[in-house]
Design a protein around this motif. Sequence first.
Motif, mmCIF file in Angstrom:
data_model
loop_
_atom_site.group_PDB
_atom_site.id
_atom_site.type_symbol
_atom_site.label_atom_id
_atom_site.label_comp_id
_atom_site.label_asym_id
_atom_site.label_seq_id
_atom_site.Cartn_x
_atom_site.Cartn_y
_atom_site.Cartn_z
ATOM 1 N N UNK A 197 8.370 26.787 9.784
ATOM 2 C CA UNK A 197 7.497 26.805 8.605
ATOM 3 C C UNK A 197 6.412 25.732 8.700
ATOM 4 N N UNK A 198 6.782 24.536 9.171
ATOM 5 C CA UNK A 198 5.799 23.450 9.321
ATOM 6 C C UNK A 198 4.721 23.820 10.343
ATOM 7 N N UNK A 199 5.155 24.391 11.456
ATOM 8 C CA UNK A 199 4.190 24.793 12.488
ATOM 9 C C UNK A 199 3.283 25.913 11.995
ATOM 10 N N UNK A 205 2.129 32.314 17.444
ATOM 11 C CA UNK A 205 3.537 32.704 17.462
ATOM 12 C C UNK A 205 4.310 31.559 18.105
ATOM 13 N N UNK A 206 5.396 31.158 17.463
ATOM 14 C CA UNK A 206 6.205 30.051 17.959
ATOM 15 C C UNK A 206 7.519 30.589 18.516
ATOM 16 N N UNK A 207 7.813 30.173 19.752
ATOM 17 C CA UNK A 207 9.007 30.620 20.470
ATOM 18 C C UNK A 207 9.888 29.393 20.680
ATOM 19 N N UNK A 246 -1.495 34.824 20.779
ATOM 20 C CA UNK A 246 -1.475 33.371 20.951
ATOM 21 C C UNK A 246 -0.071 32.885 20.629
ATOM 22 N N UNK A 247 0.528 32.089 21.518
ATOM 23 C CA UNK A 247 1.895 31.620 21.304
ATOM 24 C C UNK A 247 2.071 30.216 21.853
ATOM 25 N N UNK A 248 3.188 29.634 21.445
ATOM 26 C CA UNK A 248 3.555 28.310 21.943
ATOM 27 C C UNK A 248 5.064 28.273 22.087
ATOM 28 N N UNK A 249 5.533 27.744 23.211
ATOM 29 C CA UNK A 249 6.958 27.618 23.470
ATOM 30 C C UNK A 249 7.393 26.221 23.045
ATOM 31 N N UNK A 276 6.796 20.008 19.318
ATOM 32 C CA UNK A 276 5.709 20.237 20.291
ATOM 33 C C UNK A 276 5.208 18.938 20.926
ATOM 34 N N UNK A 277 6.102 17.982 21.148
ATOM 35 C CA UNK A 277 5.726 16.716 21.761
ATOM 36 C C UNK A 277 5.890 16.840 23.272
#
Length: 128
Positions: free
Chosen positions: A9-11, A19-21, A76-79, A87-88
């Motif tokens: 939710x924060x992201x 899209x967050x994976x 668009x996504x981020x692992x 995401x650090x």
Amino acid sequence: MSKLIKQYDELKRKNANKIYIFEVGIFYNIFNEDAKIVSNAIGLKLTDLGPNIIKCGFPIAKLDKYTTLLKNKNLQFEVITKASPQNQIVSNEQIVKKLLNIDLNNTTCKEAFDFIYNIQQNFKNIQQ
């Protein structure tokens, strides 16, 4: 699961279009609206986990396959890996320090694999 949903939710508040994976054990999970988008785009099965939580996912070993599919759909996504909470990205200096502190006499094969895998994911995140 509540920590992951809170992080999700924060992201999403920061970037609703991405899209967050999330790495969860030996799987990557995608939640709620992101799960619906991914399911429609590449056919992953949705699972209802209760009120307000839907997920889909895939095994860690298939990350390249599924990220390629997402890229081909122009999503668009981020692992988000365990090695990079919130995401650090781990710096090269931190990686070297961790390497120097490994006790090879007391490291399991799984721990060694996880360590190498997390380094790989951090470098992939830097390239994206």
